[in-house]
Motif scaffolding. Structure first.
Motif, short mmCIF file in Angstrom:
data_model
loop_
_atom_site.label_atom_id
_atom_site.label_comp_id
_atom_site.label_asym_id
_atom_site.label_seq_id
_atom_site.Cartn_x
_atom_site.Cartn_y
_atom_site.Cartn_z
N PHE A 14 -7.43 -4.14 -4.64
CA PHE A 14 -6.15 -4.22 -4.55
C PHE A 14 -5.33 -4.53 -5.68
O PHE A 14 -4.49 -3.99 -6.02
CB PHE A 14 -5.74 -5.19 -3.28
N THR A 15 -6.02 -5.41 -6.65
CA THR A 15 -5.38 -5.80 -7.84
C THR A 15 -5.51 -4.46 -8.72
O THR A 15 -4.61 -4.18 -9.59
CB THR A 15 -6.26 -6.96 -8.33
N ALA A 16 -6.53 -3.89 -8.69
CA ALA A 16 -6.65 -2.71 -9.81
C ALA A 16 -5.46 -1.66 -9.39
O ALA A 16 -5.04 -0.95 -10.11
CB ALA A 16 -8.08 -2.17 -9.45
N ARG A 17 -5.28 -1.40 -7.95
CA ARG A 17 -4.65 -0.52 -7.47
C ARG A 17 -3.10 -0.88 -7.75
O ARG A 17 -2.30 0.24 -8.18
CB ARG A 17 -4.60 -0.12 -6.00
N LEU A 18 -2.65 -1.92 -7.78
CA LEU A 18 -1.48 -2.47 -8.22
C LEU A 18 -1.31 -3.21 -9.43
O LEU A 18 -0.31 -4.13 -9.73
CB LEU A 18 -0.74 -3.39 -6.96
N LEU A 19 -2.06 -2.93 -10.37
CA LEU A 19 -2.22 -3.54 -11.66
C LEU A 19 -0.85 -3.94 -12.42
O LEU A 19 -0.59 -4.67 -12.96
CB LEU A 19 -3.36 -3.02 -12.66
N PRO A 20 -0.02 -2.65 -12.34
CA PRO A 20 1.19 -2.74 -13.10
C PRO A 20 2.24 -4.04 -12.55
O PRO A 20 3.06 -4.35 -13.22
CB PRO A 20 1.89 -1.15 -12.69
N VAL A 21 1.90 -4.15 -11.02
CA VAL A 21 2.70 -4.91 -10.82
C VAL A 21 2.50 -6.53 -11.15
O VAL A 21 3.27 -7.38 -11.70
CB VAL A 21 2.59 -5.29 -9.00
N PHE A 22 1.24 -6.48 -11.56
CA PHE A 22 0.65 -7.90 -12.13
C PHE A 22 0.87 -7.86 -13.61
O PHE A 22 1.42 -8.79 -14.27
CB PHE A 22 -0.75 -8.17 -11.82
N ALA A 23 0.73 -6.81 -14.21
CA ALA A 23 1.08 -6.77 -15.58
C ALA A 23 2.67 -6.89 -16.18
O ALA A 23 2.81 -7.15 -17.24
CB ALA A 23 0.63 -5.31 -16.00
N ALA A 24 3.33 -6.67 -15.03
CA ALA A 24 4.91 -7.10 -15.46
C ALA A 24 5.04 -8.49 -15.51
O ALA A 24 6.15 -8.84 -16.20
CB ALA A 24 5.64 -6.45 -14.10
N SER A 25 4.23 -9.37 -15.57
CA SER A 25 4.36 -10.73 -15.40
C SER A 25 3.35 -11.31 -16.53
O SER A 25 2.09 -11.32 -16.24
CB SER A 25 4.32 -11.62 -14.18
N ALA A 26 3.47 -11.93 -17.76
CA ALA A 26 2.47 -12.55 -18.68
C ALA A 26 2.00 -13.79 -18.03
O ALA A 26 0.73 -13.82 -18.13
CB ALA A 26 3.39 -12.62 -20.13
N ALA A 27 2.84 -14.24 -17.33
CA ALA A 27 2.27 -15.51 -16.60
C ALA A 27 1.32 -15.39 -15.68
O ALA A 27 0.08 -15.98 -15.46
CB ALA A 27 3.61 -16.39 -16.16
N ALA A 28 1.62 -14.20 -15.00
CA ALA A 28 0.46 -14.00 -13.87
C ALA A 28 -0.85 -13.53 -14.29
O ALA A 28 -1.90 -13.91 -13.99
CB ALA A 28 1.20 -12.84 -12.88
N MET A 29 -0.59 -12.74 -15.48
CA MET A 29 -2.05 -12.34 -16.21
C MET A 29 -2.76 -13.40 -16.74
O MET A 29 -3.96 -13.46 -16.81
CB MET A 29 -1.65 -11.11 -17.28
N THR A 30 -1.78 -14.62 -17.12
CA THR A 30 -2.64 -15.44 -17.84
C THR A 30 -3.29 -16.44 -16.78
O THR A 30 -4.43 -16.96 -16.92
CB THR A 30 -1.81 -16.44 -18.57
N VAL A 31 -2.76 -16.51 -15.47
CA VAL A 31 -3.23 -17.17 -14.35
C VAL A 31 -4.50 -16.50 -14.09
O VAL A 31 -5.36 -17.23 -13.63
CB VAL A 31 -2.11 -17.41 -13.35
N LEU A 32 -4.28 -15.17 -13.90
CA LEU A 32 -5.58 -14.48 -13.45
C LEU A 32 -6.80 -14.60 -14.42
O LEU A 32 -7.75 -14.88 -13.99
CB LEU A 32 -5.13 -12.98 -13.33
N ALA A 33 -6.47 -14.60 -15.92
CA ALA A 33 -7.53 -14.90 -16.63
C ALA A 33 -8.41 -16.06 -16.49
O ALA A 33 -9.38 -16.16 -16.74
CB ALA A 33 -6.99 -14.66 -18.10
N VAL A 34 -7.53 -17.29 -16.67
CA VAL A 34 -7.86 -18.50 -16.32
C VAL A 34 -8.67 -18.57 -14.97
O VAL A 34 -10.03 -19.19 -14.90
CB VAL A 34 -6.85 -19.55 -16.54
N MET A 35 -8.15 -18.22 -14.02
CA MET A 35 -8.91 -18.05 -12.72
C MET A 35 -10.28 -17.35 -12.82
O MET A 35 -11.28 -17.77 -12.25
CB MET A 35 -8.18 -17.34 -11.63
N ALA A 36 -10.32 -16.32 -13.34
CA ALA A 36 -11.59 -15.58 -13.61
C ALA A 36 -12.47 -16.14 -14.60
O ALA A 36 -13.71 -16.40 -14.38
CB ALA A 36 -11.15 -14.09 -14.42
N ALA A 37 -12.03 -17.17 -15.69
CA ALA A 37 -12.90 -17.68 -16.46
C ALA A 37 -13.51 -18.85 -15.76
O ALA A 37 -14.91 -19.14 -15.79
CB ALA A 37 -12.09 -18.21 -17.74
#
Length: 664
Positions: A261-284
């Motif tokens: 789902f995230t891959a399919r709607l990745l532009p939605v998440f990429a529209a927010s730098a904060a969301a991408m940072t949260v996703l990176a920390v969550m993944a790490a």
């Protein structure tokens, strides 16, 4: 037949097989296995045909309005790009393998008809998620998977562990689904449509008014469904279900849905730098924490469960740096070798036939007795550890390369800090993954526990599936140079830097683990190692290994294994890591106990306050009725006397009132 028609049949066939299996399960049990296997095989074949016709080129987009809903319509839509086509093939192949494997693994299970029907429904729901071009229709498949996982994880409902695990899986994922649903409505409101193409078009035009809020709400659902920190705690406990279910959930459905789902709607998440940072920390955090936890587990299936969480962390990390191609590539690669790992573990369980079969400290003499599981599981563990040329090496390297490019500023979809976070965590996880993979292999096939009785050769339905899955586990990564068109045209080939670092750290993790194991094994007499395991319980060769496996969860934790390299590697972290860093205890104190306390308060108020008023009202009516009933004697003289007395009283009162009025 058109490609659109074939695509409609892909999720429809398993659904029809599920309905037919439920209807005929009791009246015609001979049809249960064909109805479980054949529709799933047909769906897998059709998914391959759709993928070949799609060819990684222009997406297949078709829709019809489902029902008029006002300003934001809901469409019955298909949207099949290269990602969707390949993921559908993965789902179909893994589901087919699981259904065939289950015919042997659960051959004596009286609840096999309902099990097989639920697996087919599970498969249909995931295929609906993969092919759907409308977010509301996607949500239907998303939620059906949740209820299917509840029933399948709780398949052995006789055991309290299975009941608790199924309830936990359902509640934790629903905890993420609530904000996820709100996020979907907010996204559709901003974009003016539930169609995925319309949403992506609105993002490209900059029409989302609240991108950060929407992305974070959606991430909550992704974290729950794909078992990412902090909503990952349900997945290790879900091992209480049958092992084939674990293979399906971990490799092709449920946990893969959030990443897809995230891959399919990745532009939605990429529209927010904060969301991408949260996703990176969550993944790490997910990657490193789950790898440490895997090093401390004694149950073979819990090791694999934490391994799944960590590999999903890699996929989330790739998405956090804006590369959905590497994320889906690792999703496909991981689906093959993780399905193989769980099904091979199921073969180990089936071969052992004891009530202590899932604890690695109690295993011995399995390599020669089950060569099919031994060799195929070795292949899968090498793929998991990302050793070249196995599939996991190429897909994991694709993730690390994407993180490197973002960290160095060569790709600006996500902040550079997100790239460094994912890169460092990914390299550390590569070291830990190789360590726990080799530890699992050594303790399972080179262990010195109490050897279980030999129950003979395993069913061909089980062993054949292992070799089928071993092929993509070994060779899928080698196709990386020919799949660029399927992954947005981005190159997925490794670079020298990440390949040397990743493979070097994996090799170091394996070498250190093996050296520690050899040292500890030399210091520990074989008799002492074997004595720690209780005498095996001999089961009938045709006994349901799955139920025996569920019973194994009731056993106390085995005695400390003096030859366990995980304890030496983790040191003081071993205890917390073995308990999942006490996250469940934190949740019990922070959420479960307050909720139970509030429920107790509500119950007290309902019983002592609300019920008191209700009982008082009832008592008053009863008392009044008693008084009225006492007055009804049936004696006419009594009635006349009372009437006369009442008349006299009324006359006296009337005279008194008249005198008072005259005096005034």
């Amino acid at each position: 037949m058109t490609t659109t028609t074939l695509a409609v049949l892909v999720p429809l066939l398993p659904f029809l097989g599920s309905v037919a299996g439920l209807l005929l399960g009791r009246t015609a049990p001979g049809y249960v296995r064909p109805l479980a296997v054949l529709p799933t095989v047909a769906a897998a074949v059709l998914a391959v045909v759709v993928a070949v016709r799609q060819g990684g080129g222009k997406p297949i987009d078709a829709a019809t309005q489902l029902t008029p809903t006002g300003s934001v319509p809901i469409d019955l839509a298909l949207y099949i790009d290269g990602f969707a086509a390949l993921v559908a093939v993965l789902v179909g192949v893994v589901a087919t393998c699981v259904q065939i494997y289950s015919t042997g693994y659960l051959r004596e299970d009286p609840r096999y008809p309902s099990y097989a029907a639920l697996v087919s429904l599970f498969t249909s729901a995931m295929l609906l998620v993969v092919y759907s071009g409308d977010l509301m229709v996607l949500l239907v498949g998303w939620e059906i998977m949740g209820i299917c996982s509840y029933f399948l994880v709780g398949h052995y409902w006789e055991t309290p562990e299975a009941r608790a695990a199924s309830l936990k899986a359902f509640l934790v994922t629903k905890l993420g689904d609530v904000p996820f649903l709100i996020g979907l409505f907010a996204l559709a409101t901003d974009a003016g449509t539930f169609r995925i193409t319309g949403v992506l078009g609105a993002v490209a035009r900059g029409e989302l008014d609240h991108p950060t809020v929407i992305a974070l709400l959606l991430l909550a659902g992704v974290a729950g469904k794909s078992a990412q920190f902090p909503l990952h705690t349900w997945l290790p406990d879900a091992m209480a279900g049958p092992t084939p279910v674990s293979a399906l959930i971990h490799a092709a459905t449920m946990v893969a849905a959030g990443i897809y789902f995230t891959a399919r709607l990745l532009p939605v998440f990429a529209a927010s730098a904060a969301a991408m940072t949260v996703l990176a920390v969550m993944a790490a955090i997910t990657m490193v924490g789950s790898a440490l936890a895997a090093l401390a587990q004694d149950d073979i299936k819990r090791v694999l469960a934490y391994s799944t969480i960590g590999q999903l962390g890699y996929m989330a990390g790739a998405l956090a740096v804006g590369d959905r191609g590497s994320a889906v590539f690792h999703l496909l690669s991981h689906g093959a070798f993780k399905a193989l790992l769980f099904l091979a573990a199921g073969t180990v369980i089936h071969a052992a036939g004891t009530n202590s079969l899932t604890a690695m400290s109690r295993m011995s003499g399995l390599a020669k007795r089950i060569p099919d599981a031994y060799w195929t599981m070795t292949v899968a563990l090498l793929a998991l550890a990302a050793i070249p040329p196995f599939a996991g090496f190429f897909s994991k390297e694709a993730v690390l390369v994407a993180a490197e490019h973002t960290a160095l500023g060569e790709r600006t979809v996500a902040p550079a800090g997100a790239g460094w976070t994912v890169l460092v965590a990914g390299l550390l996880t590569a070291f830990l993954t190789a360590a726990y993979a080799l530890r699992l292999w050594l303790r399972t096939f080179r262990g010195r526990g109490a050897e279980a009785p030999d129950h003979g050769r395993q069913p061909i339905a089980m062993t054949s599936v292992l070799w089928v899955l071993a092929i993509p586990s070994l060779g899928f990564g080698l196709t990386v140079t020919s799949l660029d068109d399927w992954f947005d045209g981005n190159a997925l080939t490794p670079t020298v830097t990440t390949a040397v670092l990743g493979t070097g750290l994996a090799a170091a993790g394996a070498v250190i683990t093996y050296a520690i194991w050899r040292t500890l094994a030399a210091r520990t007499p074989v008799t002492a190692a074997a004595a720690q395991a209780p005498a095996p319980h001999v089961a009938h060769p045709d006994a349901d290994a799955g139920l025996v496996e569920a019973e194994a969860l009731r056993l106390p934790h085995p005695a400390e294994d003096p030859a366990d390299p995980g304890r030496a590697l983790l040191g003081p972290l071993h205890g917390p890591a073995g308990d999942g860093f006490h996250l469940d205890a934190v949740y019990r104190k922070a959420f479960v106990r307050p909720v139970l306390g509030a429920a107790s308060l509500v119950r007290f108020l309902d019983r002592e306050v609300v019920d008191t008023y209700v009982r008082a009202a009832g008592t008053s009516a009863t008392g009044l009725g008693w008084l009225v009933r006492r007055a009804q004697t049936g004696n006419v003289q009594t009635y006349l006397s009372a009437l006369l007395a009442g008349s006299v009283v009324l006359a006296i009162v009337a005279v008194a009132l008249a005198n008072a009025a005259a005096g005034a």
